[in-house]
Scaffold this motif. Structure first.
Motif, PDB file in Angstrom:
ATOM      1  N   GLY A 154       6.849  -9.994   9.820  1.00 16.45           N
ATOM      2  CA  GLY A 154       7.525 -11.186  10.324  1.00 16.45           C
ATOM      3  C   GLY A 154       6.862 -11.744  11.563  1.00 16.45           C
ATOM      4  N   ASN A 202       1.997 -18.976  10.944  1.00 19.98           N
ATOM      5  CA  ASN A 202       2.694 -20.186  10.507  1.00 19.98           C
ATOM      6  C   ASN A 202       2.845 -21.178  11.655  1.00 19.98           C
ATOM      7  N   PHE A 250      13.656 -11.434  10.931  1.00 23.61           N
ATOM      8  CA  PHE A 250      13.261 -10.239  10.169  1.00 23.61           C
ATOM      9  C   PHE A 250      12.475  -9.284  11.064  1.00 23.61           C
ATOM     10  N   ALA A 251      11.535  -9.822  11.829  1.00 24.17           N
ATOM     11  CA  ALA A 251      10.705  -8.993  12.695  1.00 24.17           C
ATOM     12  C   ALA A 251      11.525  -8.299  13.779  1.00 24.17           C
ATOM     13  N   GLY A 254       9.542  -5.152   8.756  1.00 20.82           N
ATOM     14  CA  GLY A 254       9.671  -6.402   9.488  1.00 20.82           C
ATOM     15  C   GLY A 254       8.468  -6.759  10.339  1.00 20.82           C
ATOM     16  N   VAL A 256       3.694 -13.516  10.281  1.00 16.27           N
ATOM     17  CA  VAL A 256       4.041 -14.774   9.611  1.00 16.27           C
ATOM     18  C   VAL A 256       4.435 -15.823  10.647  1.00 16.27           C
ATOM     19  N   HIS A 257       5.250 -15.426  11.617  1.00 18.10           N
ATOM     20  CA  HIS A 257       5.699 -16.363  12.650  1.00 18.10           C
ATOM     21  C   HIS A 257       4.511 -16.908  13.451  1.00 18.10           C
ATOM     22  N   ALA A 275      13.502 -17.361   9.929  1.00 19.26           N
ATOM     23  CA  ALA A 275      13.706 -16.175   9.097  1.00 19.26           C
ATOM     24  C   ALA A 275      12.689 -15.087   9.431  1.00 19.26           C
ATOM     25  N   ALA A 276      11.435 -15.473   9.625  1.00 19.21           N
ATOM     26  CA  ALA A 276      10.381 -14.496   9.899  1.00 19.21           C
ATOM     27  C   ALA A 276      10.623 -13.772  11.218  1.00 19.21           C
ATOM     28  N   ILE A 277      10.993 -14.514  12.256  1.00 16.52           N
ATOM     29  CA  ILE A 277      11.179 -13.861  13.554  1.00 16.52           C
ATOM     30  C   ILE A 277      12.457 -13.026  13.561  1.00 16.52           C
ATOM     31  N   VAL A 310      11.511 -21.107   7.687  1.00 17.97           N
ATOM     32  CA  VAL A 310      10.661 -19.927   7.480  1.00 17.97           C
ATOM     33  C   VAL A 310      10.387 -19.237   8.819  1.00 17.97           C
ATOM     34  N   GLN A 311      10.116 -20.030   9.848  1.00 15.22           N
ATOM     35  CA  GLN A 311       9.853 -19.467  11.172  1.00 15.22           C
ATOM     36  C   GLN A 311      11.055 -18.686  11.691  1.00 15.22           C
TER      37      GLN A 311
END
Length: 156
Positions: A57, A64, A25-26, A54, A60-61, A21-23, A18-19
């Motif tokens: 992201g 999280n 995306f951002a 994004g 979230v990063h 993917a989030a970064i 998830v980390q």
């Protein structure tokens, strides 16, 4: 408790995914925004109104990585004391230690961007440690199942 340990270990590995993917995306969203004429400067970074696909992201990063992942790693270590998995406390401790290193690299990486290289590499180490911890719990669960002979469960 072995199952709780296994679920928490796999959750740590999932959180690493998830980390990443989030970064990704951002950063991809930020790059697209800049290529379309957006300007990223100190004022834009401090502004609450800077919006692009994004941007979530980054949030979230950060959340999280600084709150959720450390909590799961701590719960993994706590569960390891009760799970009875050979080496389980060691692997859970290594996971928690690696999470602490990750958080520190993330925080100090803002001042020394070269630490971002380590932050990415240590994420792969964390993923690996979490998967190894989870796999060890599966081995312990299978061993516990083998102790009870088939067809004799529940016979007193």
């Amino acid at each position: 408790m072995k199952s709780v340990y296994r679920v928490l270990a796999y959750l740590v590995a999932l959180e690493v995914v998830v980390q990443a993917a989030a970064i990704a995306f951002a950063v991809a969203g930020l790059g697209a925004w800049i290529s379309q004429g957006g300007v990223l400067d100190a004022a834009a970074m401090e502004s609450e109104s800077t919006e692009f696909t994004g941007v979530a992201g980054f949030m979230v990063h950060g959340i999280n990585g600084q709150m959720i992942l450390p909590l799961i790693a701590l719960l993994l270590l706590l569960s390891s004391f009760f799970a009875g998995i050979p080496g389980g406390v060691l692997w859970a401790g290594l996971v928690l230690l690696t999470v602490v290193v990750q958080v520190l690299l993330g925080i100090f990486g803002h001042g020394a961007p070269v630490l971002g290289l380590l932050h990415g590499a240590v994420a792969l180490v964390l993923f690996s440690l979490a998967v190894v911890a989870a796999r060890r719990s599966e081995t312990a669960l299978r061993a516990a199942d083998d102790v009870v002979a088939p067809g004799t469960a529940g016979v007193a």
